[in-house]
Every structure is written in C-alpha cells, then in structure tokens.
Design an enzyme around this catalytic site. Structure first.
Site, mmCIF file in Angstrom:
data_model
loop_
_atom_site.group_PDB
_atom_site.id
_atom_site.type_symbol
_atom_site.label_atom_id
_atom_site.label_comp_id
_atom_site.label_asym_id
_atom_site.label_seq_id
_atom_site.Cartn_x
_atom_site.Cartn_y
_atom_site.Cartn_z
ATOM 1 N N ARG A 18 0.791 -0.944 0.378
ATOM 2 C CA ARG A 18 -0.012 -0.291 0.278
ATOM 3 C C ARG A 18 0.432 1.181 0.491
ATOM 4 N NH1 ARG A 18 -3.342 -0.907 4.913
ATOM 5 N NH2 ARG A 18 -4.442 0.928 3.800
ATOM 6 N N GLY A 83 2.381 -15.509 7.946
ATOM 7 C CA GLY A 83 1.734 -14.959 9.564
ATOM 8 C C GLY A 83 2.852 -14.614 10.044
ATOM 9 N N GLY A 143 -5.853 -6.932 16.373
ATOM 10 C CA GLY A 143 -6.210 -7.446 17.216
ATOM 11 C C GLY A 143 -6.787 -7.286 18.847
ATOM 12 N N GLU A 157 -7.968 -12.003 16.511
ATOM 13 C CA GLU A 157 -7.582 -11.729 15.305
ATOM 14 C C GLU A 157 -9.342 -10.499 15.206
ATOM 15 O OE1 GLU A 157 -4.658 -10.143 13.897
ATOM 16 O OE2 GLU A 157 -4.087 -10.544 15.488
ATOM 17 N N ASN A 362 39.870 34.734 7.165
ATOM 18 C CA ASN A 362 38.658 35.691 6.302
ATOM 19 C C ASN A 362 38.576 34.848 5.344
ATOM 20 O OD1 ASN A 362 36.954 37.327 5.348
ATOM 21 N ND2 ASN A 362 37.049 38.238 7.209
ATOM 22 N N ALA A 365 34.686 36.726 -0.036
ATOM 23 C CA ALA A 365 33.499 36.171 -1.352
ATOM 24 C C ALA A 365 33.490 36.137 -2.202
ATOM 25 C CB ALA A 365 33.062 37.488 -1.618
ATOM 26 N N SER A 408 42.405 39.327 -5.166
ATOM 27 C CA SER A 408 41.377 39.799 -5.299
ATOM 28 C C SER A 408 41.484 38.796 -6.947
ATOM 29 C CB SER A 408 40.314 40.753 -5.578
ATOM 30 O OG SER A 408 39.818 40.807 -4.489
HETATM 31 C C1 UD1 Z 1 -0.933 -7.546 13.865
HETATM 32 C C2 UD1 Z 1 -1.181 -8.857 15.128
HETATM 33 C C3 UD1 Z 1 -2.816 -8.162 15.756
HETATM 34 C C4 UD1 Z 1 -2.076 -6.457 15.878
HETATM 35 C C5 UD1 Z 1 -1.773 -5.229 14.683
HETATM 36 C C6 UD1 Z 1 -0.555 -4.338 15.406
HETATM 37 C C7 UD1 Z 1 -1.085 -10.540 14.695
HETATM 38 C C8 UD1 Z 1 -1.536 -11.976 13.916
HETATM 39 N N1 UD1 Z 1 -1.855 -9.826 14.402
HETATM 40 O O1 UD1 Z 1 -1.614 -8.259 12.810
HETATM 41 O O2 UD1 Z 1 -3.103 -8.499 16.279
HETATM 42 O O3 UD1 Z 1 -2.717 -5.795 16.781
HETATM 43 O O4 UD1 Z 1 -0.722 -6.389 14.270
HETATM 44 O O5 UD1 Z 1 -0.546 -3.235 13.953
HETATM 45 O O6 UD1 Z 1 0.177 -11.170 14.876
HETATM 46 N N2 UD1 Z 1 5.298 -9.336 9.312
HETATM 47 C C9 UD1 Z 1 6.130 -10.282 8.671
HETATM 48 N N3 UD1 Z 1 6.395 -11.885 8.631
HETATM 49 C C10 UD1 Z 1 5.000 -12.495 8.303
HETATM 50 C C11 UD1 Z 1 3.497 -11.530 8.255
HETATM 51 C C12 UD1 Z 1 3.902 -10.392 8.818
HETATM 52 O O7 UD1 Z 1 7.599 -10.277 8.884
HETATM 53 O O8 UD1 Z 1 4.504 -13.835 7.736
HETATM 54 C C13 UD1 Z 1 5.339 -8.613 9.567
HETATM 55 C C14 UD1 Z 1 4.802 -7.163 8.800
HETATM 56 O O9 UD1 Z 1 5.689 -6.799 7.844
HETATM 57 C C15 UD1 Z 1 4.841 -6.638 9.757
HETATM 58 C C16 UD1 Z 1 4.302 -7.131 11.091
HETATM 59 O O10 UD1 Z 1 5.077 -8.249 10.595
HETATM 60 O O11 UD1 Z 1 5.376 -5.360 9.771
HETATM 61 C C17 UD1 Z 1 3.228 -7.725 11.567
HETATM 62 O O12 UD1 Z 1 2.526 -7.784 10.546
HETATM 63 P P1 UD1 Z 1 0.814 -7.251 9.585
HETATM 64 O O13 UD1 Z 1 0.711 -8.533 9.162
HETATM 65 O O14 UD1 Z 1 0.753 -5.674 9.776
HETATM 66 O O15 UD1 Z 1 -0.582 -7.805 10.550
HETATM 67 P P2 UD1 Z 1 -2.025 -7.639 10.917
HETATM 68 O O16 UD1 Z 1 -2.296 -7.900 10.542
HETATM 69 O O17 UD1 Z 1 -1.730 -5.709 11.206
#
Ligand code: UD1
Ligand code: CA
Length: 451
Positions: A18, A83, A143, A157, A362, A365, A408
C-alpha cells in the site's frame, strides 16, 4: 536495566504494497532514518545480546541499509509471508541456545519507546508472557486483548472475532516478550486454522494459558504503536515526529524562532540556548553546541557547530563540516569535510571542501576550493590569520601559509609561504576615452539598422 539478557526479533519481511513504492516499507524514512532504525533504536535501550531481523520483500536492500546502522545485526529470511508466528520462527536457529528473553517488534512501527519496553521487562518479573496493548480510538482490524481480571487470556484477531469481542477497544500492538525457550515452544504449536490461513503470533497467548503459564498486558499510548501502511500514514507519522522533536528542543532550552518550520533528524543534538532561525533543516548526525546560532533557511547534515559559531542565513553544511568556537559561515556558502578553526570566517558565496581554515582566517566572497580533479579529491590548507581575497580559486592540493594573503581573483596553484601575498591576475591597463568611443560606434550601428 533488564534483569535477564534480551534478544530482539524485528519483523521486517512485509511487502508494504500500500506504500506504492519500489522501496521496501521498513526503509521508508521518518526524521531521516528508516522506520526499522527507529524500532532498533528503541530496542537498543534494552541492550539486546542478539538482534535478529527477519527480512523478506527487498531483503538485500533492507539488510544492506540496516547493517550500516548496526553491523552486529543477524539477518534471517522469510521467503513466504505465512504470518507473524511463522516470521518469528525464522529466528529459531539464530537464537538456538539463547536462554534469556525474546522481544518481538515490528519494523514498520517506529515509535515504541524505550521506557515502554522497560515497563514490559518489569512486568516480566511476575508473568511468563507480556504483551503490549493500547486503547484504540478506532479498534478496526487490530487484534483484541481478552482480559480476565489481571490475566491476559487470549488475543483474538479482528477477522476471527465475535461481535462482542469486536466491541472491545483494548488492542494488540504486536510487541510481545517472553523467555526465548517459551516463545519457540509455543510457536511450534501454532496452527493456521483461521480466516487468513496464517500462523498468528497472537495464538501463543491462548497456548500459554492452556499450559498454565501466566500472561499480562502492559499498555502504552496509541501514538507509540502507530504502524505505517500508506504514504499518508507515513506523512502523518513524520509530522507527529517533528512535533515531538520541536517540543523536546524547546523544553531543552533551545530557541526556535519558528518551531513549525524547523525540521529535525532522529539524532539531532541542539545545546541549551542554541538559536535556530526559521526554515532550518537538520539532516542526520548534526550537533549544534550551546549558544551557537543557525540563521534562516540553512541546511545542515553530518556536522558539528561549536559555541559562539554563526551559520547562515542560506548556508549549507555538509558531512564533515566542523566549525570551531566563534567561526562564521554566511549566506550562500557551502562547507564540506572542512574545519573552520576558532574565529575563522567564510561570509559570502563560497565553497570550502576538503580543507582546513586556520584560526581567525578570513575567506573572501566567491572563494572556491577546487578540490576535485574529476577522479581524486585534494586538500586545501589555509593558515591561521590568512586573508583570502574575493574570488580566489584555490586549486588543491595547495597550502596558503599563516598570515599570508591572496589578491582578489587569484588562481592559487602553488603553495603560498607564511606572510606572503599571492597575485596571479593580469595587470590592468586603462585605454583613454575608449569606452565612450566604443559606445558611440555601437549606437550609430543600431540607428542605421533600425532606420
Ligand atoms: C498484527 C497482529 C494484531 C495487531 C496488529 C498491530 C497478528 C496475527 N496480528 O496484525 O493482533 O493488532 O499487528 O499492528 O500478529 N510480518 C512478517 N511476516 C509475515 C507476516 C507479517 O514479517 O509473515 C510483519 C509485517 O511486515 C508487519 C508485522 O509483521 O511489520 C505485522 O504483520 P501484519 O500482517 O501487518 O499484521 P496485522 O494483520 O496488522
Ligand atoms: Ca499491520
């Protein structure tokens, strides 16, 4: 200070689609530092024994950039974003045998403070798992923390929550702390049976409670847990960051003529009674000592300005500019990798690069240090008390001695001994009445053409 050794796991694998950018999200900047660097700096207050960064999208770029800020970071790659639990699991091997606590931070969440992390460490004294929560104005897709008395029983979540759970406003920031061993044991049990088919780190709370481990929530202000997902959020976060820095500077006794037009970097240091004019921009690594003055429309980065020095208006100090006490840099002057010793002055329209300007010298300029031959950079040395005439070109490498002068317009290609005067310009001759004659001739020519 933390009682147990701490290891950091920073999640920085996300795509950040995004942002609509080729730059990985965690490298977008606030206060001239990548988002992830802000998180790393907050974590550094816990003096982590190991810091593991989980990279994925744009991994090489992220690793190169972040290792410039901290060459001891350990990078592990998450090739598929399955995740947050799956992301933390990538650090398992890197933390094998580590017996302290692990704290998980997000690379796109720059404002979590060191004090908040410390309060989590304190809460760890009496709980097995500590989660950082906040009361959300608009809980939306965060969450939800399910609290029972003082116990945190689970995190649900938003996608998987019941309407009653969705009505709750205490939300998960994503920051979590527990023993490393506990973390990796719990993660091993996380399943992806949920609306997103992802391995949720948040599931470790329910799993911990099922094992009779204790979990608690520590809360902080919502502003600290702000995560960046869009350019709009980035711009709003930058504005919040600048507002905070301006307030801090004023509280520290700095004079800001127009706080809303002073722009700070993450590491700007301004001494008490420093005076900053309107529209001044600080890039990274600037220190302005107590009582120095930076006048309007100046741009500074990688420099040090001592007490009593005056800079600007409209001056540019680039990396390696060192202004000793009482030095002066005036309008339309650029200083790069150069020292101005005590009381030295470069007041107008000059470029001084790769140079040392002696005390009290000094520089007139329009003086230019010709420091670059197209391949190599060369140094210019100007002695104490020297006087460089206006429009002097100093073709480096070259040395002008103490109390020496240049006329100069001189092009200095050879060293000037102490106390000598260097002149290299053509001697002037005056042609009697020739200007008037020339003008008459030209006007006559024009009249003939117009007729
Ligand atoms: C997550 C939390 C949620 C919380 C929110 C706060 C979980 C399941 N949910 O949700 O409870 O309220 O953050 O902002 O943890 N990332 C990885 N690898 C992955 C997935 C994510 O590196 O496979 C990183 C993302 O780049 C990001 C962070 O982890 O920086 C959070 O991931 P994101 O997918 O944004 O989680 P949310 O759905 O926002
Ligand atoms: Ca998120």
């Amino acid at each position: 200070m933390s009682s147990k050794p701490v290891a950091l796991v920073l999640l920085a694998a996300g795509q950040g689609s995004r942002m609509n950018s080729n730059l990985p999200k965690v490298l977008h900047q606030i206060g001239a530092a990548p988002l992830a660097v802000h998180a790393l700096r907050a974590a550094s207050t816990l003096e982590p024994e190991k810091s593991v960064v989980v990279t994925g999208h744009g991994a090489e770029m992220v690793e190169t950039t972040l290792s410039k800020h901290d060459d001891e970071l350990i990078f592990v790659r998450q090739t598929e974003q399955n995740g947050t639990a799956h992301a933390v699991d990538q650090a398992r091997a890197a933390l094998d045998g580590f017996t302290g606590d692990v704290v998980v931070l997000y690379g796109d969440t720059p404002f979590v403070s060191g004090e908040t992390l410390q309060s989590m460490v304190d809460a760890r004294e009496t709980a097995d798992v500590v989660v950082l929560g906040f009361n959300a104005k608009d809980p939306g897709r965060y969450g939800r923390l399910i609290i029972n008395g003082t116990s945190l029983d689970a995190i649900v979540e938003a996608k998987d929550a019941t309407p009653e759970q969705l009505a709750m406003t205490l939300c998960n920031s994503g920051v979590v702390m527990c023993a490393a061993q506990t973390m990796f044991e719990l993660i091993a049990d996380v399943k992806n049976e949920n609306a997103s088919e992802e391995y949720y780190l948040t599931d470790i709370i329910g799993l911990a409670r099922a094992r009779d481990l204790t979990a608690v929530a520590v809360t902080c202000d919502e502003a600290e847990t702000l995560g960046i997902n869009t350019r709009l959020e980035l711009a709003a976060a930058e504005a919040a960051f600048q507002a905070r820095k301006r307030t801090e500077a004023l509280e520290d006794g700095v004079s800001l003529a127009s706080p809303e037009s002073t722009f700070f970097a993450y590491d700007t240091v301004l001494g008490r009674d420093a005076v900053i004019g309107p529209n001044v921009v600080f890039g990274p690594d600037v220190t302005v000592e107590s009582g120095a003055e930076i006048k309007a429309f100046s741009h500074l980065e990688g420099c040090h300005v001592s007490q009593g020095a005056v800079v600007g208006p409209f001056a540019r100090l680039r990396p390696g500019a060192e202004l000793e006490e009482g030095a002066k840099v005036g309008n339309f002057v650029e200083i790069k990798n150069a020292t101005l010793a005590e009381g030295a002055k470069v007041n107008h329209l000059s470029y001084v690069g790769d140079a040392h300007v002696g005390a009290g010298a000094n520089v007139g300029a329009g003086t230019i240090t010709c420091n670059y031959d197209g391949v190599f950079k060369h140094r210019t040395v100007i002695g104490a008390g020297a006087f460089i005439g206006s429009n002097t070109l100093l073709v480096a490498p070259v040395e002008v001695g103490a109390e020496a002068m240049t006329g100069s317009g001189t092009v200095v290609t050879e060293d000037v001994p102490d106390g000598d005067l260097a002149l290299s310009r053509v001697r002037q001759t005056n042609k009697t009445g020739l200007a008037r004659k020339l003008m008459q001739m030209l006007r006559a020519k024009k009249m003939k053409k117009d007729a």
